[in-house]
Design a protein around this motif. Structure first.
Motif, PDB file in Angstrom:
ATOM      1  N   SER A  48       0.832  -1.197   0.000  1.00  0.00           N
ATOM      2  CA  SER A  48       0.000   0.000   0.000  1.00  0.00           C
ATOM      3  C   SER A  48       0.865   1.246   0.000  1.00  0.00           C
ATOM      4  O   SER A  48       1.924   1.283   0.638  1.00  0.00           O
ATOM      5  N   SER A  49       0.422   2.258  -0.737  1.00  0.00           N
ATOM      6  CA  SER A  49       1.116   3.543  -0.684  1.00  0.00           C
ATOM      7  C   SER A  49       1.080   4.076   0.739  1.00  0.00           C
ATOM      8  O   SER A  49       0.164   3.776   1.509  1.00  0.00           O
ATOM      9  N   SER A  50       2.059   4.896   1.076  1.00  0.00           N
ATOM     10  CA  SER A  50       2.153   5.419   2.437  1.00  0.00           C
ATOM     11  C   SER A  50       1.294   6.663   2.604  1.00  0.00           C
ATOM     12  O   SER A  50       0.968   7.364   1.643  1.00  0.00           O
ATOM     13  N   GLY A  51       0.965   6.950   3.845  1.00  0.00           N
ATOM     14  CA  GLY A  51       0.278   8.197   4.142  1.00  0.00           C
ATOM     15  C   GLY A  51       1.184   9.390   3.910  1.00  0.00           C
ATOM     16  O   GLY A  51       0.720  10.484   3.582  1.00  0.00           O
ATOM     17  N   LEU A  52       2.508   9.177   4.027  1.00  0.00           N
ATOM     18  CA  LEU A  52       3.460  10.263   3.853  1.00  0.00           C
ATOM     19  C   LEU A  52       3.461  10.786   2.427  1.00  0.00           C
ATOM     20  O   LEU A  52       3.528  11.998   2.206  1.00  0.00           O
ATOM     21  N   ILE A  53       3.358   9.905   1.434  1.00  0.00           N
ATOM     22  CA  ILE A  53       3.359  10.377   0.052  1.00  0.00           C
ATOM     23  C   ILE A  53       2.113  11.200  -0.233  1.00  0.00           C
ATOM     24  O   ILE A  53       2.143  12.163  -1.002  1.00  0.00           O
ATOM     25  N   ILE A  54       1.000  10.858   0.420  1.00  0.00           N
ATOM     26  CA  ILE A  54      -0.226  11.635   0.224  1.00  0.00           C
ATOM     27  C   ILE A  54      -0.064  13.035   0.809  1.00  0.00           C
ATOM     28  O   ILE A  54      -0.357  14.036   0.144  1.00  0.00           O
ATOM     29  N   SER A  55       0.422  13.122   2.059  1.00  0.00           N
ATOM     30  CA  SER A  55       0.589  14.443   2.675  1.00  0.00           C
ATOM     31  C   SER A  55       1.630  15.269   1.933  1.00  0.00           C
ATOM     32  O   SER A  55       1.455  16.488   1.757  1.00  0.00           O
ATOM     33  N   ASN A  56       2.703  14.640   1.460  1.00  0.00           N
ATOM     34  CA  ASN A  56       3.717  15.369   0.694  1.00  0.00           C
ATOM     35  C   ASN A  56       3.171  15.837  -0.651  1.00  0.00           C
ATOM     36  O   ASN A  56       3.478  16.945  -1.105  1.00  0.00           O
ATOM     37  N   ALA A  57       2.388  14.989  -1.308  1.00  0.00           N
ATOM     38  CA  ALA A  57       1.809  15.370  -2.603  1.00  0.00           C
ATOM     39  C   ALA A  57       0.851  16.537  -2.439  1.00  0.00           C
ATOM     40  O   ALA A  57       0.821  17.456  -3.270  1.00  0.00           O
ATOM     41  N   VAL A  58       0.051  16.510  -1.384  1.00  0.00           N
ATOM     42  CA  VAL A  58      -0.882  17.615  -1.117  1.00  0.00           C
ATOM     43  C   VAL A  58      -0.097  18.899  -0.859  1.00  0.00           C
ATOM     44  O   VAL A  58      -0.428  19.967  -1.393  1.00  0.00           O
ATOM     45  N   ALA A  59       0.961  18.805  -0.044  1.00  0.00           N
ATOM     46  CA  ALA A  59       1.780  19.986   0.245  1.00  0.00           C
ATOM     47  C   ALA A  59       2.451  20.512  -1.023  1.00  0.00           C
ATOM     48  O   ALA A  59       2.479  21.726  -1.271  1.00  0.00           O
ATOM     49  N   PHE A  60       2.967  19.604  -1.836  1.00  0.00           N
ATOM     50  CA  PHE A  60       3.648  19.986  -3.071  1.00  0.00           C
ATOM     51  C   PHE A  60       2.677  20.670  -4.031  1.00  0.00           C
ATOM     52  O   PHE A  60       2.997  21.712  -4.619  1.00  0.00           O
ATOM     53  N   GLY A  88      -0.019  22.160  -3.197  1.00  0.00           N
ATOM     54  CA  GLY A  88      -0.419  23.426  -2.596  1.00  0.00           C
ATOM     55  C   GLY A  88       0.586  24.535  -2.852  1.00  0.00           C
ATOM     56  O   GLY A  88       0.202  25.688  -3.095  1.00  0.00           O
ATOM     57  N   HIS A  89       1.879  24.211  -2.821  1.00  0.00           N
ATOM     58  CA  HIS A  89       2.919  25.210  -3.068  1.00  0.00           C
ATOM     59  C   HIS A  89       2.769  25.826  -4.454  1.00  0.00           C
ATOM     60  O   HIS A  89       3.086  27.011  -4.650  1.00  0.00           O
ATOM     61  N   TYR A  90       2.306  25.026  -5.413  1.00  0.00           N
ATOM     62  CA  TYR A  90       2.230  25.483  -6.807  1.00  0.00           C
ATOM     63  C   TYR A  90       0.794  25.681  -7.279  1.00  0.00           C
ATOM     64  O   TYR A  90       0.545  25.816  -8.474  1.00  0.00           O
ATOM     65  N   ARG A  91      -0.149  25.696  -6.330  1.00  0.00           N
ATOM     66  CA  ARG A  91      -1.565  25.938  -6.637  1.00  0.00           C
ATOM     67  C   ARG A  91      -2.047  25.024  -7.754  1.00  0.00           C
ATOM     68  O   ARG A  91      -2.770  25.443  -8.668  1.00  0.00           O
ATOM     69  N   ALA A  92      -1.624  23.777  -7.689  1.00  0.00           N
ATOM     70  CA  ALA A  92      -1.992  22.796  -8.705  1.00  0.00           C
ATOM     71  C   ALA A  92      -3.193  21.982  -8.240  1.00  0.00           C
ATOM     72  O   ALA A  92      -3.478  21.878  -7.046  1.00  0.00           O
ATOM     73  N   THR A  93      -3.896  21.403  -9.191  1.00  0.00           N
ATOM     74  CA  THR A  93      -4.939  20.432  -8.876  1.00  0.00           C
ATOM     75  C   THR A  93      -4.285  19.064  -8.765  1.00  0.00           C
ATOM     76  O   THR A  93      -3.490  18.671  -9.619  1.00  0.00           O
ATOM     77  N   LEU A  94      -4.614  18.359  -7.708  1.00  0.00           N
ATOM     78  CA  LEU A  94      -4.050  17.030  -7.479  1.00  0.00           C
ATOM     79  C   LEU A  94      -5.084  15.972  -7.853  1.00  0.00           C
ATOM     80  O   LEU A  94      -6.225  16.026  -7.417  1.00  0.00           O
ATOM     81  N   GLU A 153      -7.230  21.777  -4.359  1.00  0.00           N
ATOM     82  CA  GLU A 153      -8.266  21.135  -5.161  1.00  0.00           C
ATOM     83  C   GLU A 153      -7.854  19.701  -5.464  1.00  0.00           C
ATOM     84  O   GLU A 153      -6.738  19.444  -5.917  1.00  0.00           O
ATOM     85  N   LEU A 154      -8.773  18.787  -5.212  1.00  0.00           N
ATOM     86  CA  LEU A 154      -8.480  17.366  -5.390  1.00  0.00           C
ATOM     87  C   LEU A 154      -9.536  16.703  -6.254  1.00  0.00           C
ATOM     88  O   LEU A 154     -10.736  16.908  -6.067  1.00  0.00           O
TER      89      LEU A 154
END
Length: 294
Positions: free
Chosen positions: A32-44, A46-52, A107-108
């Protein structure tokens, strides 16, 4: 391949046409993917105002005919357990992504895609083709994360940001470009343009001692970047480590880099990858965020 569900949440950027679209594949089986990659992806994002775009990859396992299954252990029950585990993990990962994105006001878009186990990694690569870049994790003791990363990097035609297995500190202020004048490096620089032009500082790094690289080539790229308004400079370092991938990353960290940009080298045949030394070193153990392009 079946799409089980799709939902959207979070605020929309007024300039939606300009919003970057980031893809986050989430594995559910066998690892299973980690919870850390999810929180890092959301933060990343967010820094660039991208849609995830989070995509949980749910597996379906072909059922074995009764004539064969009777000769084995309780195969139908094992298959049912694996599929249930995959489904439950998909729901958990999507719920985590939804909650974290809502709290961060990112935005997700989330979905679950069902595929067969043999096509799991190809499905991740196929899904990634619709977006600007993929966000990936590579964890040494979770082999499936690297297999997914290789499949997306070499099969999607899109750049990938590979995040280390640690919490991201913040935005990308200092970006280091690993430059050897190759086609793959040029492709990576082009794909990294949005990050290059938002960084406060860019260093063009050329390593000597691993293969012949004219020292002026990095300076020339830095000059071109400066002419476009980028605060760029060239630096040359000596390759001393036994691993070129680790040497590049270590040098980038010594330069206080927030992100490394480099080309991804490799060829694939029947799912077997032959990777360049630098690519292999990064995928083996990413030490900082690495934007890699093939």
């Amino acid at each position: 391949m079946e799409i089980d569900h799709c939902d959207r949440g979070g605020p929309r950027d007024m300039e939606q046409d300009m919003t970057a679209q980031y893809f986050l594949p989430l594995s559910t089986y066998p690892d299973s993917s980690s919870g850390l990659i999810i929180s890092n992806a959301v933060a990343f994002a967010g820094h660039y105002r991208a849609t995830l775009h989070a995509c949980a990859l749910r597996v379906g396992i072909p059922h074995i005919p009764n004539a064969w299954s009777s000769l084995l252990l309780d195969t139908p029950k094992m298959i049912e357990h694996a599929e249930t585990l995959s489904r439950d993990r998909a729901e958990t990962l999507i719920a985590a992504a939804t909650n974290l994105a809502a709290n961060a006001k990112v935005e997700l878009s989330s979905r679950t895609v069902k595929t067969t186990l043999p096509l799991l990694h190809e499905t991740a690569a196929t899904e990634a083709r619709f977006f600007d870049l993929a966000i990936l994790e590579c964890v040494a003791d979770v082999p499936d994360t690297r297999i997914v990363a290789e499949a997306v990097l070499f099969g999607s035609g899109r750049p990938a940001v590979i995040l280390p297995n640690k919490t991201l500190a913040g935005p990308i202020d200092h970006l280091v470009i690993a430059w050897d004048g190759s086609r793959a490096a040029a492709r990576a620089v082009s794909d990294a343009n949005p990050f290059i032009h938002k960084a406060k500082r860019v260093s063009v790094l050329s390593l000597t001692g691993e293969k012949p690289v004219p020292e002026t080539t990095g300076a020339h790229l830095a000059e071109i970047l400066v002419s476009t308004g980028v605060n760029a400079s060239a630096t040359v370092a000596r390759f001393t480590s036994s691993s070129i991938g680790q040497s590049i990353q270590q040098t980038a960290l010594e330069l206080s880099a927030d992100m490394l940009v480099m080309g991804g080298f490799g060829h694939s045949r029947l799912r077997d990858f032959v990777l360049g030394g630098a690519t292999d070193g990064v995928l083996e153990k990413p030490l900082l965020p690495v934007l890699m392009s093939h």
